[in-house]
Design an enzyme around this catalytic site. Structure first.
Site, short mmCIF file in Angstrom:
data_model
loop_
_atom_site.label_atom_id
_atom_site.label_comp_id
_atom_site.label_asym_id
_atom_site.label_seq_id
_atom_site.Cartn_x
_atom_site.Cartn_y
_atom_site.Cartn_z
CD GLU A 173 39.31 38.25 38.96
OE1 GLU A 173 39.82 38.85 38.01
OE2 GLU A 173 38.11 37.99 39.04
CD GLU A 209 35.95 40.90 41.88
OE1 GLU A 209 35.59 40.94 40.68
OE2 GLU A 209 37.09 41.17 42.26
#
Ligand code: GAL
Length: 818
Positions: A177, A246
């Protein structure tokens, strides 16, 4: 030139696994077949190796194809170039367990993890290398990152665990991320991400690399999505399949926070919508959250439990109905694998957020009917038939005719978990305690540490994260007539210590903990100073190091100052700044150094006058392990804050005295509408965490030892061990469905409630409705279920009669006692 549309990754013969993993914009292709992949995160150190086979087996039974994990750098390399892969850190054993179960693996090496893990998974020694800046074009950082990543890749290659070698791992991840935080790194950040891509690619793992939340991911890195919903996600390259690394099944908990719940209907809705919109890989974060043992919780303030409201609960039990409702979804999606990955896609927009998506191949079609409206059901006409799609739901029709699944219609049972007393103890509520004080004399009276500096230093820099505890000590001399001396004096500390205890001349003048999200605060307490020498001893305690954000490695910890003594007399206030004094530092506490938590620790413990509410106190008791196999927890209600060990195993930080605020919880939870972490909370006004997991493998058949280090003061007399298991199961299902009731390998003992018609209420509080069944539902269910481990019931009028409910669909509500 090698076409980018096909990145061939490996060659191996004679294995049950993939020989080729590739992708072609539509899907991940394994062995020449495009796949619909369902995956779940299980972080190996958040459970024990003894738990892994069961967790992975349950994942497979839950319809998963793959298990995903991060690799935790700080755990594996606690000291530079000294590695640990033992016990819970046995990554290879974990991967082999996945392989043994026949599942695929997704290896997120990072090596930045985030994950609510201490310092995001970075070792603190890394921060203490000169000129270090994490996650940017910084030579020292890149060298270390490359060193660790290469080592992990080499280890995994040596064991032939990549799919390119016949092993289970089909995908690897570099960074994590970074796109979410890269702005402040400027150009250096952009260069860094390119470097990451090249470095990873050069490691030749033979499977594709992913970079989540990275919309400038350089080719051939695959950009993937993280979040509660990813149906709108578009990878930055048309040749990258639509992948979701996710899908947050719930959320994490912080000290002082409440229990997050994400509804089953909403998780299912997000997944179905993702596949409706062309998704091909969905990973649940978390599938099993587990426990932050020892000092692994990140933060600040992440709790010891990392349950996450995941399909498998903290202890590995099925979290029903989430687990079962998703399993049914996985089965339906898998049954459509061919049409989803090879079919032509067409969509019909019905307005008001209702739509149909049709996947068609030469062999047939599969359909999704989606309704994104939060308030109203959608009536859809499709090929001459009409369908009702409830608000905020997706209906799946594998043949475009028959509804096989709707995300909002749960037919899986709800399991209510209960805690049972420890039957192995005669009187479980009275453990026999012995105790001893933490020896602090050197620090409180002498102010003597291991190193000195004429400034206040960040806790990470001094203690290298070897402990939660760091003493900051100084001496102050006053002449008799010093103007600051007087009756009205305080000690003022500008602090970023998560918890702070202050002592003046050996006397505890107070302690304070940061409010969550407010880690910068001022501590000010009355204190008595005398003429001559005074000793100030401050104990700074960390509760998990920052794990997220740009430059998070530099978020201050400990006592950053200024620190001053303030004297007030009738007409003036005199401030004496101590920040540039000579400060003496000592990392850790004596009891930890002397390993008082070890069962065989030779130190003296006293069984006499065991103190209550005494800070800095060690307690010890022996107990017998509860019979059976049900997971074990220890109830620490009554205690303040500290650390607990069972037979020398650190089961994590405890802090039941931290009560969450009374507002923000909802009795009713509406699954409709976008989920966010503040929706559907429970546990308001309750201890943030009262029960702590004691894995069975930490226990033995004879006497077991529990050791507590209590920092703030507490009462251990209520502490007791319990087991957790299913107490009752419920279902509330429309006719023409089948309900399966199961007490998880124990017989069903009674039917507490059953009604067919329009019953009201929820599990535990069902009530009969206005239309009543003719046949006695309790008797029918008693006959079919009681004494059995499982029973399957047709919810039909043939069985239960046909009460007149004014044309409304009839339901069977049942509560069975396990
Ligand atoms: C993501 C991160 C995960 C985890 C998650 C929240 O941003 O990648 O590691 O921290 O948030 O649980």
């Amino acid at each position: 030139m090698v076409s980018l549309r096909f990145i061939l990754c490996c060659l191996l013969v004679g294995s049950s696994y993939a020989t080729i993993v590739s992708h072609d914009g539509r899907a991940i292709t394994i062995d020449g077949h495009r796949r619909v992949l369902l995956s779940g995160s299980i972080h190996y150190p958040r459970s024990t190796p003894e738990m892994w086979p069961d967790l992975i087996k349950k994942s497979k039974e839950g319809g998963l194809d793959a298990i995903e994990t991060y690799v935790f750098w700080n755990a594996h390399e606690p000291t530079r170039r000294q590695y640990d892969f033992s016990g819970k850190l046995d990554l290879i054993r974990f991967l082999k367990t996945i392989k043994d179960e026949g599942l695929y693996g997704v290896l997120r090496i990072g090596p930045y993890a985030c994950a609510e893990w201490n310092y995001g998974g970075f070792p603190v020694w890394l921060h203490n290398i000169p000129e270090m800046v994490f996650r940017t074009t910084n030579k020292a950082f890149m060298d270390e990152m490359q060193n660790f990543t290469t080592m992990i890749v080499d280890m995994v290659k040596k064991e032939k665990l990549f799919a390119s070698q016949g092993g289970p791992i089909i995908l690897a991840q570099i960074e994590n991320e970074y796109g979410n935080v890269m702005g402040p790194y400027g150009e250096a950040g952009k260069t860094y991400i390119k470097w990451c891509a090249n470095m990873a690619q050069a490691l030749n793992v033979g499977v594709p690399w992913i970079m989540c939340q990275q919309n400038d991911a350089p080719q051939p890195m695959l950009n993937t999505c993280n979040g509660f919903y990813c149906d709108n996600f578009k990878p930055n390259n048309p040749n990258t399949p639509k992948m979701w690394t996710e899908n947050w099944t719930g959320w994490f908990k912080q000290w002082g926070g409440k229990n997050p719940h994400r509804t089953t209907e909403d998780v299912a809705y997000s997944v179905a919508k993702f596949f409706q919109r062309g998704g091909t890989f969905n990973n649940y974060y978390m599938y099993h959250g587990g426990t932050n043992f020892d000092r692994t919780a990140g933060g600040p303030y992440i709790t010891t439990s990392y349950d996450y409201d995941a399909p498998l609960d903290e202890y590995g039990n099925l979290n029903q109905p989430k687990y079962g409702h998703l399993k049914k979804l996985h089965d339906v999606l898998h049954s459509m694998e061919k049409t989803l990955t090879y079919g032509n896609i067409s969509t019909i927009d019905f307005g008001k957020s209702a739509s149909a998506t049709i996947y068609t191949t030469g062999e047939g079609s599969s359909c999704f009917f989606g309704n994104g409206n939060e308030n109203s059901d959608a009536k859809i006409s499709f090929q001459g038939k009409s369908y009702v799609v409830p608000a905020w739901s997706v209906t799946i029709l594998p043949d475009c005719k028959t509804e096989a699944y709707n995300t909002a219609k749960i037919t899986t049972q709800t399991s209510m978990m209960v805690k049972k007393p420890n039957k192995a103890e005669d009187d479980p509520s009275t453990l026999k305690w012995s105790w001893r004080p933490e020896n602090m004399d050197d620090f409180l009276l002498k102010g003597k540490g291991e190193s000195t500096k004429t400034q206040l230093v960040d806790q990470k820099v001094v203690s290298n994260d070897q402990s939660d505890y760091l003493w900051y000590m100084t001496t102050v001399k006053f002449r008799k007539r010093d103007l600051v001396l007087g009756k009205n004096m305080t000690l003022r500390i500008n602090s970023t210590a998560h918890v702070l205890h202050a002592f003046v001349n050996g006397k505890h003048i107070g302690n304070q903990h940061a409010e969550n999200e407010k880690f910068h605060y001022v501590f000010e307490k009355d204190a008595k100073f005398k003429s001559g020498r005074n000793v100030i001893s401050l104990l700074s305690i960390t509760v998990g190091l920052q794990n997220y954000g740009s430059f998070f490695e530099s978020v201050p910890t400990g006592i950053t100052g200024p620190i001053s003594i303030i004297g007030r007399n009738s007409d003036e206030t005199i401030v004496k700044d101590l920040s540039a004094h000579k400060w003496s530092y000592k990392t850790g506490l004596n009891g930890f150094e002397n390993q008082l938590f070890r069962t065989e620790s030779p130190s003296k413990w006293s069984a006499e006058s065991v103190p209550l509410n005494r800070s800095m106190t060690w307690y010890k008791a022996t107990f017998k392990a509860p019979f059976g196999n049900d997971p074990v927890v220890v109830d620490l209600l009554g205690l303040g804050k500290g650390t607990a060990w069972v037979n020398g195993n650190n089961i994590g930080r405890y802090w039941p005295a931290f009560i969450s605020s009374g507002d923000g919880c909802s009795v009713k939870c509406n699954y409709r509408g976008a989920y966010h972490a503040e929706k559907c909370l429970t546990g308001c006004g309750e201890p943030t965490q009262r029960w702590y997991h004691v894995p069975r493998s930490f226990l033995n058949a004879g006497d077991n030892t529990l050791v507590l280090f209590e920092e703030m003061g507490g009462n251990p007399s209520l502490v007791n061990f319990q087991t957790t298991r299913v107490g009752s199961v419920c279902a509330n299902v429309y006719e023409k469905n089948v309900i399966e009731l199961s007490c998880d390998r124990k017989p069903i003992s009674a039917i507490k409630f059953a009604s067919f018609g329009n019953p009201d209420g929820n599990c535990g509080s069902f009530e009969k409705g206005t239309c009543e069944e003719i046949n006695n539902a309790v008797d029918i269910l008693t006959q079919e279920c009681v004494g059995k481990e499982k029973c399957s019931i047709d919810v039909s009028t043939e069985k239960f009669g046909a009460p007149d409910c004014g044309g409304a669909a009839r339901r069977l509500a049942v509560e069975a006692i396990c």
